[in-house]
Design an enzyme around this catalytic site. Structure first.
Site, PDB file in Angstrom:
ATOM      1  CE  LYS A   1      -3.866  -2.343   2.202  1.00  0.00           C
ATOM      2  NZ  LYS A   1      -4.461  -2.819   3.452  1.00  0.00           N
TER       3      LYS A   1
ATOM      4  CD  GLN B   1      -3.198  -4.487   6.427  1.00  0.00           C
ATOM      5  OE1 GLN B   1      -3.171  -3.478   5.741  1.00  0.00           O
ATOM      6  NE2 GLN B   1      -3.707  -5.619   6.002  1.00  0.00           N
TER       7      GLN B   1
ATOM      8  CG  ASP C   1     -10.063  -0.478   4.672  1.00  0.00           C
ATOM      9  OD1 ASP C   1      -9.792  -0.635   3.471  1.00  0.00           O
ATOM     10  OD2 ASP C   1      -9.495  -1.097   5.579  1.00  0.00           O
TER      11      ASP C   1
END
Length: 293
Positions: free
Chosen positions: A57, A101, A124
């Site tokens: 990422k 995460q 997200d």
């Protein structure tokens, strides 16, 4: 007789195209705005798979010109310490997107942490406010993996209106939001899962079949309608008798490719699209915030 092979839905190529477009827009806007977009990925502990995802990422961010404000916390970090870190990032004007995460160490409550992220910085797209906006068909940040699937279908001009779409899997990460997005695109949607009886009878009716259950090669050619579009969200590491490991999806690619019209590969299908949508969400917030300035 010639063996038919499905056309590939190439997520890797589309993700690269999206990244190029974002990089060009950021290069153009940054001088006017005075700063690049910013994304903060919070990781706790030493899960090697998570570390690899986070590195991926951050590399993608660097490629398009998004600044990384990631933090790596030791395994024993407390819930309160993480909440405080999130609150600080919520206030930080350089940060447009925040994500935690997963998975987290067992002593931490991931859902409670997600609730601490400001909905406008929820890169997200999993905050209840953004999920509610999806439910209501209102604009908002969308969950990255299902948004990536929809963008891939759009790129290949796959018609959804009036089509039978079946989603196998009902997770809050993929199955549920994807079913809502498909409904929004006027598909007729069925959600199947591990408790569904006679799964093959359900999947065989699908014009668009999406597998998101996390069971290696569950979907076989016998379960797929000829000419269907098959999207494989699964990513499973399997080890053969010789001890060699490889990644496979929830679809038995080789057999299904002989029946379907379109299919996503694993890897190189949905995975790169998830990261592309994460960058897109961060950029969307950056645009919105800067318009208010």
């Amino acid at each position: 007789m010639e063996t038919k092979t499905a056309k590939l839905l190439d997520g890797k190529a589309l993700a690269a195209k999206i990244q190029q477009e974002l990089a060009a827009e950021i290069t153009q806007l940054q001088p006017q705005i005075g700063r690049p977009p910013g994304l903060a990925v919070l990781m706790v502990g030493d899960n090697p798979a998570s570390a690899a995802y986070v590195r991926g990422k951050e590399r993608a961010c660097a490629k398009v010109g998004i600044a990384s404000f990631g933090k790596h916390f030791p395994t024993e970090t407390t819930q309160a310490e993480l909440e405080e870190a999130i609150h600080t990032l919520n206030q930080d004007e350089r940060v447009d997107g925040i994500l935690v995460q997963l998975p987290l160490p067992n002593h931490l409550d991931a859902v409670s942490l997600l609730h601490q992220i400001h909905p406008d910085k929820d890169a997200d797209g999993l905050h209840p406010v953004n999920m509610g906006k999806l439910m209501r068909g209102e604009p908002g940040l969308r969950s990255c993996t299902p948004a990536g699937v929809m963008r891939l279908l759009q790129e290949y001009e796959i018609p959804l209106r009036g089509k039978q779409a079946t989603v196998v899997g009902r997770s809050i990460l993929v199955g549920k939001p994807l079913a809502l997005m498909l409904l929004e695109a006027d598909a007729t949607v069925t959600v199947a899962h591990s408790r569904s009886q006679d799964l093959a009878a359900i999947t065989k009716n699908a014009d668009i079949l999406i597998a998101a259950v996390g069971r290696p090669e569950l979907i076989s050619a016998q379960m797929v309608k000829p000419g269907a579009v098959v999207v494989d969200v699964g990513i499973n590491r399997i080890t053969d008798v010789g001890g060699n490991s490889r990644l496979v999806g929830d679809v038995n690619f080789d057999s299904v490719a002989g029946v379907a019209e379109f299919i996503t590969p694993v890897p190189g299908g949905v995975g790169p699209m998830t990261v592309a949508m994460l960058l897109q969400n961060t950029f969307s917030t950056y645009l919105r915030v800067t318009k208010k300035v």
